[in-house]
Design a protein around this motif. Structure first.
Motif, mmCIF file in Angstrom:
data_model
loop_
_atom_site.group_PDB
_atom_site.id
_atom_site.type_symbol
_atom_site.label_atom_id
_atom_site.label_comp_id
_atom_site.label_asym_id
_atom_site.label_seq_id
_atom_site.Cartn_x
_atom_site.Cartn_y
_atom_site.Cartn_z
ATOM 1 N N LYS A 41 0.848 -1.187 0.000
ATOM 2 C CA LYS A 41 0.000 0.000 0.000
ATOM 3 C C LYS A 41 0.880 1.231 0.000
ATOM 4 O O LYS A 41 1.933 1.250 0.608
ATOM 5 C CB LYS A 41 -0.904 0.031 1.232
ATOM 6 N N ARG A 42 0.427 2.266 -0.685
ATOM 7 C CA ARG A 42 1.139 3.538 -0.709
ATOM 8 C C ARG A 42 0.130 4.613 -0.343
ATOM 9 O O ARG A 42 -0.959 4.664 -0.915
ATOM 10 C CB ARG A 42 1.731 3.786 -2.087
ATOM 11 N N LEU A 43 0.507 5.459 0.584
ATOM 12 C CA LEU A 43 -0.363 6.537 1.030
ATOM 13 C C LEU A 43 0.108 7.843 0.419
ATOM 14 O O LEU A 43 1.272 8.210 0.564
ATOM 15 C CB LEU A 43 -0.339 6.637 2.564
ATOM 16 N N ILE A 44 -0.777 8.526 -0.290
ATOM 17 C CA ILE A 44 -0.498 9.856 -0.820
ATOM 18 C C ILE A 44 -1.254 10.834 0.091
ATOM 19 O O ILE A 44 -2.480 10.811 0.134
ATOM 20 C CB ILE A 44 -0.994 10.014 -2.280
ATOM 21 N N VAL A 82 2.268 15.849 5.126
ATOM 22 C CA VAL A 82 3.543 15.208 4.808
ATOM 23 C C VAL A 82 3.622 13.900 5.583
ATOM 24 O O VAL A 82 3.382 13.873 6.795
ATOM 25 C CB VAL A 82 4.719 16.135 5.220
ATOM 26 N N LEU A 83 3.925 12.792 4.895
ATOM 27 C CA LEU A 83 4.081 11.487 5.523
ATOM 28 C C LEU A 83 5.555 11.285 5.855
ATOM 29 O O LEU A 83 6.412 11.407 4.981
ATOM 30 C CB LEU A 83 3.600 10.378 4.586
ATOM 31 N N GLY A 108 1.742 15.767 0.060
ATOM 32 C CA GLY A 108 0.521 16.119 -0.646
ATOM 33 C C GLY A 108 0.798 17.213 -1.659
ATOM 34 O O GLY A 108 1.897 17.782 -1.698
ATOM 35 N N PRO A 109 -0.190 17.567 -2.474
ATOM 36 C CA PRO A 109 0.016 18.571 -3.525
ATOM 37 C C PRO A 109 0.166 19.998 -2.998
ATOM 38 O O PRO A 109 0.776 20.833 -3.632
ATOM 39 C CB PRO A 109 -1.230 18.434 -4.397
ATOM 40 N N GLY A 110 -0.397 20.292 -1.834
ATOM 41 C CA GLY A 110 -0.349 21.645 -1.276
ATOM 42 C C GLY A 110 -1.746 22.193 -1.064
ATOM 43 O O GLY A 110 -2.742 21.479 -1.173
ATOM 44 N N LEU A 111 -1.805 23.484 -0.761
ATOM 45 C CA LEU A 111 -3.080 24.174 -0.536
ATOM 46 C C LEU A 111 -3.299 25.221 -1.613
ATOM 47 O O LEU A 111 -2.348 25.715 -2.207
ATOM 48 C CB LEU A 111 -3.064 24.882 0.824
ATOM 49 N N TRP A 112 -4.559 25.596 -1.839
ATOM 50 C CA TRP A 112 -4.888 26.644 -2.794
ATOM 51 C C TRP A 112 -5.205 27.920 -2.039
ATOM 52 O O TRP A 112 -5.910 27.895 -1.029
ATOM 53 C CB TRP A 112 -6.077 26.230 -3.648
ATOM 54 N N ASP A 113 -4.686 29.050 -2.536
ATOM 55 C CA ASP A 113 -4.988 30.330 -1.905
ATOM 56 C C ASP A 113 -6.320 30.857 -2.425
ATOM 57 O O ASP A 113 -6.993 30.201 -3.230
ATOM 58 C CB ASP A 113 -3.842 31.337 -2.092
ATOM 59 N N LYS A 121 10.237 17.920 0.255
ATOM 60 C CA LYS A 121 10.032 16.934 -0.813
ATOM 61 C C LYS A 121 10.402 15.546 -0.305
ATOM 62 O O LYS A 121 11.048 15.406 0.727
ATOM 63 C CB LYS A 121 10.845 17.309 -2.051
ATOM 64 N N GLU A 122 9.992 14.543 -1.044
ATOM 65 C CA GLU A 122 10.312 13.161 -0.685
ATOM 66 C C GLU A 122 11.817 12.996 -0.561
ATOM 67 O O GLU A 122 12.573 13.514 -1.381
ATOM 68 C CB GLU A 122 9.761 12.191 -1.732
ATOM 69 N N GLY A 123 12.249 12.298 0.494
ATOM 70 C CA GLY A 123 13.663 12.061 0.711
ATOM 71 C C GLY A 123 14.311 13.059 1.662
ATOM 72 O O GLY A 123 15.406 12.810 2.161
#
Length: 97
Positions: free
Chosen positions: A3-6, A12-13, A45-50, A61-63
């Motif tokens: 399983k992969r959680l986005i 942030v995971l 996650g993708p982020g938030l919208w203003d 970022k990942e890593g």
């Protein structure tokens, strides 16, 4: 089945880094040296919208290796691994060598 959680929105995971309890030569380390609360970013996650509809991306970022608050985050278990979900603004900073 893997399983992969986005994460959603600005979450942030993170997989927490467990510091060693002793050195390579077998010297036990005091609890104070193990206090640094850090983790490795597994997914973002993708982020938030203003208000204007522009996407504000997540600041890590990942890593990335990040400094985490002492308390907070939501514990998530995927398979036999344990992760934590944090909001982007809860992450204290990134750690670099």
């Amino acid at each position: 089945m893997a399983k992969r959680l986005i994460p959603s929105l600005n979450r942030v995971l993170v997989e927490k880094i467990i510091p060693p309890s002793k050195t390579n030569t077998g010297v036990l380390l005091p609890e104070k040296t193990k206090k640094l609360n850090s983790g490795k970013v597994v997914a973002v996650g993708p982020g938030l919208w203003d208000r204007e509809g522009k996407l504000i991306p997540v600041g890590v970022k990942e890593g990335d290796t990040v400094l985490l608050p002492e308390y907070g985050g939501t514990e998530v278990k995927l398979g036999d691994k344990e992760y934590h979900l944090y909001r982007d603004e809860d992450i204290l900073g990134t750690l670099h060598d």
